[in-house]
Design a protein around this motif. Structure first.
Motif, PDB file in Angstrom:
ATOM      1  N   UNK A 158       0.784  -1.152   0.094  1.00 23.55           N
ATOM      2  CA  UNK A 158       0.291  -0.163   0.149  1.00 23.55           C
ATOM      3  C   UNK A 158       0.954   1.210   0.093  1.00 23.55           C
ATOM      4  N   UNK A 159       0.502   2.308  -0.524  1.00 18.63           N
ATOM      5  CA  UNK A 159       1.284   3.661  -0.790  1.00 18.63           C
ATOM      6  C   UNK A 159       2.530   3.426  -1.322  1.00 18.63           C
ATOM      7  N   UNK A 160       3.520   4.080  -0.915  1.00 19.15           N
ATOM      8  CA  UNK A 160       5.089   3.981  -1.099  1.00 19.15           C
ATOM      9  C   UNK A 160       6.084   2.937  -0.287  1.00 19.15           C
ATOM     10  N   UNK A 161       5.075   2.144   0.463  1.00 19.57           N
ATOM     11  CA  UNK A 161       5.990   1.379   1.072  1.00 19.57           C
ATOM     12  C   UNK A 161       6.790  -0.068   0.385  1.00 19.57           C
ATOM     13  N   UNK A 162       8.116  -0.025   0.446  1.00 20.70           N
ATOM     14  CA  UNK A 162       8.657  -0.969  -0.381  1.00 20.70           C
ATOM     15  C   UNK A 162       8.524  -0.895  -1.939  1.00 20.70           C
ATOM     16  N   UNK A 163       8.578   0.111  -2.131  1.00 19.02           N
ATOM     17  CA  UNK A 163       8.182   0.754  -3.749  1.00 19.02           C
ATOM     18  C   UNK A 163       9.364   1.480  -4.462  1.00 19.02           C
ATOM     19  N   UNK A 164       9.894   0.882  -5.347  1.00 18.74           N
ATOM     20  CA  UNK A 164      11.227   1.450  -6.042  1.00 18.74           C
ATOM     21  C   UNK A 164      11.184   1.678  -7.556  1.00 18.74           C
ATOM     22  N   UNK A 165      11.560   3.214  -7.966  1.00 16.32           N
ATOM     23  CA  UNK A 165      11.739   3.158  -9.253  1.00 16.32           C
ATOM     24  C   UNK A 165      12.958   2.752  -9.770  1.00 16.32           C
ATOM     25  N   UNK A 166      13.362   2.142 -10.675  1.00 18.06           N
ATOM     26  CA  UNK A 166      14.530   1.456 -11.350  1.00 18.06           C
ATOM     27  C   UNK A 166      14.827   1.674 -12.459  1.00 18.06           C
ATOM     28  N   UNK A 167      16.034   2.341 -12.727  1.00 14.36           N
ATOM     29  CA  UNK A 167      16.523   3.033 -14.069  1.00 14.36           C
ATOM     30  C   UNK A 167      17.605   1.869 -14.513  1.00 14.36           C
ATOM     31  N   UNK A 168      17.173   0.768 -14.943  1.00 15.21           N
ATOM     32  CA  UNK A 168      18.291  -0.099 -15.399  1.00 15.21           C
ATOM     33  C   UNK A 168      18.401  -1.327 -14.580  1.00 15.21           C
ATOM     34  N   UNK A 169      19.026  -2.378 -15.246  1.00 10.50           N
ATOM     35  CA  UNK A 169      19.291  -3.606 -14.162  1.00 10.50           C
ATOM     36  C   UNK A 169      19.881  -3.573 -12.948  1.00 10.50           C
ATOM     37  N   UNK A 170      20.857  -2.596 -12.918  1.00 12.91           N
ATOM     38  CA  UNK A 170      21.714  -2.399 -11.611  1.00 12.91           C
ATOM     39  C   UNK A 170      20.684  -2.069 -10.491  1.00 12.91           C
ATOM     40  N   UNK A 171      19.832  -0.854 -10.748  1.00  7.93           N
ATOM     41  CA  UNK A 171      19.051  -0.655  -9.789  1.00  7.93           C
ATOM     42  C   UNK A 171      17.745  -1.659  -9.326  1.00  7.93           C
ATOM     43  N   UNK A 172      17.563  -2.208 -10.492  1.00  7.64           N
ATOM     44  CA  UNK A 172      16.496  -3.425 -10.257  1.00  7.64           C
ATOM     45  C   UNK A 172      16.960  -4.433  -9.327  1.00  7.64           C
ATOM     46  N   UNK A 173      18.332  -4.788  -9.318  1.00  8.37           N
ATOM     47  CA  UNK A 173      19.032  -5.954  -8.543  1.00  8.37           C
ATOM     48  C   UNK A 173      18.893  -5.209  -7.148  1.00  8.37           C
ATOM     49  N   UNK A 174      19.284  -3.990  -6.881  1.00  5.92           N
ATOM     50  CA  UNK A 174      19.193  -3.336  -5.552  1.00  5.92           C
ATOM     51  C   UNK A 174      17.941  -3.260  -4.772  1.00  5.92           C
ATOM     52  N   UNK A 175      16.833  -2.914  -5.844  1.00  8.75           N
ATOM     53  CA  UNK A 175      15.647  -2.695  -5.185  1.00  8.75           C
ATOM     54  C   UNK A 175      14.987  -4.112  -4.789  1.00  8.75           C
ATOM     55  N   UNK A 176      15.330  -5.101  -5.707  1.00  3.96           N
ATOM     56  CA  UNK A 176      14.594  -6.549  -5.291  1.00  3.96           C
ATOM     57  C   UNK A 176      15.335  -6.815  -4.100  1.00  3.96           C
ATOM     58  N   UNK A 177      16.591  -6.653  -3.814  1.00  5.09           N
ATOM     59  CA  UNK A 177      17.075  -7.252  -2.669  1.00  5.09           C
ATOM     60  C   UNK A 177      16.448  -6.408  -1.414  1.00  5.09           C
ATOM     61  N   UNK A 178      16.433  -5.110  -1.777  1.00  3.32           N
ATOM     62  CA  UNK A 178      15.622  -4.670  -0.556  1.00  3.32           C
ATOM     63  C   UNK A 178      14.258  -4.569  -0.166  1.00  3.32           C
ATOM     64  N   UNK A 179      13.485  -4.971  -1.160  1.00  2.00           N
ATOM     65  CA  UNK A 179      12.085  -5.655  -1.143  1.00  2.00           C
ATOM     66  C   UNK A 179      12.041  -6.845  -0.334  1.00  2.00           C
ATOM     67  N   UNK A 180      12.936  -7.795  -0.931  1.00  2.00           N
ATOM     68  CA  UNK A 180      12.771  -8.999  -0.182  1.00  2.00           C
ATOM     69  C   UNK A 180      13.245  -8.989   1.181  1.00  2.00           C
ATOM     70  N   UNK A 181      14.331  -8.208   1.641  1.00  2.00           N
ATOM     71  CA  UNK A 181      14.682  -7.920   3.001  1.00  2.00           C
ATOM     72  C   UNK A 181      13.452  -7.395   3.665  1.00  2.00           C
ATOM     73  N   UNK A 182      12.713  -6.342   3.110  1.00  2.00           N
ATOM     74  CA  UNK A 182      11.916  -5.691   3.807  1.00  2.00           C
ATOM     75  C   UNK A 182      10.518  -6.713   3.949  1.00  2.00           C
ATOM     76  N   UNK A 183      10.203  -7.500   3.014  1.00  2.00           N
ATOM     77  CA  UNK A 183       9.128  -8.409   3.247  1.00  2.00           C
ATOM     78  C   UNK A 183       9.442  -9.634   4.094  1.00  2.00           C
ATOM     79  N   UNK A 184      10.957  -9.738   4.466  1.00  2.00           N
ATOM     80  CA  UNK A 184      10.943 -10.833   5.649  1.00  2.00           C
ATOM     81  C   UNK A 184      10.828 -10.252   6.922  1.00  2.00           C
ATOM     82  N   UNK A 185      11.222  -8.883   7.068  1.00  2.00           N
ATOM     83  CA  UNK A 185      10.731  -8.143   8.436  1.00  2.00           C
ATOM     84  C   UNK A 185       9.251  -8.092   8.452  1.00  2.00           C
ATOM     85  N   UNK A 186       8.347  -8.053   7.434  1.00  2.00           N
ATOM     86  CA  UNK A 186       6.904  -7.831   7.600  1.00  2.00           C
ATOM     87  C   UNK A 186       6.415  -9.393   7.449  1.00  2.00           C
TER      88      UNK A 186
END
Length: 424
Positions: A158-186
């Motif tokens: 919901x809202x902006x929680x764990x939502x990331x704009x990614x400009x290319x594969x490198x940012x996508x890699x970083x964001x995916x890891x951050x979301x996975x980490x955030x979902x484990x905490x939740x």
């Protein structure tokens, strides 16, 4: 003695419970998570008006509900729900009691952003491309295929929680890891589970540039009645997707006829299996076309019910009870008599609140309402650690017509809050 008819409100917050009890006394009773009640500052309802139960345990909830109905001689007259994570439970209860509410399958399609887009694509309804992904490699592949900015997010967030704009594969890699980490905490949060057996899901979505809007509407008998239409004010600070506020508007830009909007809302709702009820939708207008982003069978939350009540005299919570009970709905025009803005107020740093002084804000002649939800001793943490506690509250105001742009007026009003904090 006949049973007392009541609307069951499933899984909402204690401020909404207090609102409904004050404005619609005796019309509802509430199914509430004990943890939510434990943290409440509002007074608890009497025992006949609230069932405290672990909302993740559906059999336990159903048993507790049946005992309550029998012991209190109550009869369900309708089902209402204001929180995304409680809608599937609301649908289950409605099905058992043969009450009007979207089906479990329809709610699941709404809750899962990838399933939403897939249902719309089948019907030819314009919306962003979206795909479930389960690996960094899949995120990178979607980024390369799209050849532009993509958005990675939880499927049911919901809202902006764990939502990331990614400009290319490198940012996508970083964001995916951050979301996975955030979902484990939740992992124990009901918000992030489509199906308890499936666990959390991440989706990749095409980013579409354009003005973003949101809308509340009623759908019934294939007819759409628009309640409110707002333009979103994006925040230049904070996580991607943070909405600073909402401006009430009469029509969409670009001379888009109201009939086009109503037709798109009907198509979008019916494609998800929603044929009756109060709904909210997020959409983008680009090149004169309406592209749907998300749709849910509940009214918009956050500061929106306050904005609608202040500007149009419509109580969205009471209206939701009316719809749940199949009462006749007499709606005013969604066009407000004058411009109103709902501005969300955020902390700019972490800490422990010592004092919040909002007297200068309330004294401004543009301001008609201030709601502060933080209090001394509250701990504020900033995203991505915490997406909730940095929200201080909101203000409803009418912009001045002296030529000052709206962004500067928002900055001015937000700066009138004096926040004193100690380090965490």
């Amino acid at each position: 003695m006949s049973a007392d008819p009541r609307v069951l409100v499933v899984g909402t917050t204690t401020d909404y419970i207090d609102w409904i009890r004050r404005t619609s006394p005796g019309r509802a009773f509430f199914l509430t998570d004990p943890g939510v009640r434990h943290q409440a500052t509002e007074p608890s309802p009497p025992s006949d008006e609230e069932i405290l139960c672990d909302l993740t345990n559906t059999p336990q909830v159903l048993n507790a509900l049946e005992r309550h109905l029998e012991d209190r001689r109550l009869q369900l007259s309708g089902i209402a729900c204001f929180d995304c994570e409680s809608m599937i439970l609301a649908a289950v209860v409605a099905s058992i009691h043969n009450l009007p509410y979207p089906s479990v399958e329809a709610v699941r399609r709404c809750r899962d952003k990838a399933a939403t887009k897939a249902a719309w694509k089948v019907r030819g309804i314009p919306c962003p491309q979206a795909r479930r992904i389960s690996s960094i490699e899949a995120a990178e592949a979607f980024s390369r295929e799209t050849k532009g900015t993509i958005v990675l997010k939880p499927a049911t967030g919901s809202g902006s929680e764990l939502v990331f704009a990614c400009r290319g594969p490198e940012e996508s890699r970083t964001a995916f890891t951050e979301i996975e980490r955030g979902l484990r905490r939740r992992q124990h949060s009901r918000m992030y589970r489509v199906d308890p057996a499936e666990g959390p899901v991440i989706i990749a979505e095409e980013f579409i540039e354009g003005e973003e809007f949101s809308c509340d509407f009623i759908i019934e008998n294939r007819q759409i009645r628009i309640i409110r239409l707002t333009r979103k004010i994006r925040s230049p600070k904070g996580p991607f997707g943070t909405i600073r506020g909402y401006v009430l508007i009469d029509d969409l830009p670009g001379d888009i006829p109201a009939t086009n909007l109503r037709r798109r809302l009907r198509e979008g709702a019916e494609a998800l299996g929603i044929y009756k009820g109060v709904c909210m939708v997020d959409l983008i207008v680009r090149n004169g076309d309406i592209r749907l982003l998300e749709l849910s069978p509940r009214p918009g939350g956050d500061c929106l019910p306050f904005l609608i009540r202040e500007s149009m005299g419509i109580d969205m919570l009471k209206l939701s009870l009316d719809v749940a009970e199949n009462r006749q709905i007499a709606l005013k025009s969604h066009n407000p008599l004058k411009s109103y803005v709902g501005l969300r107020l955020f902390a700019d740093r972490p800490g422990v609140v010592e004092e919040i002084d909002w007297r200068r804000l309330a004294a401004d002649p543009r301001v008609s309402q201030v709601t502060i939800i933080r209090k001394p001793s509250d701990t504020i943490r900033m995203p991505p650690e915490d997406y909730d506690s940095w929200l201080l509250g909101h203000v409803i105001f009418t912009p001045s017509e002296n030529g000052t742009e709206l962004t500067r007026q928002c900055d001015d009003l937000a700066g009138r809050i004096a926040l004193r904090m100690a380090p965490c």
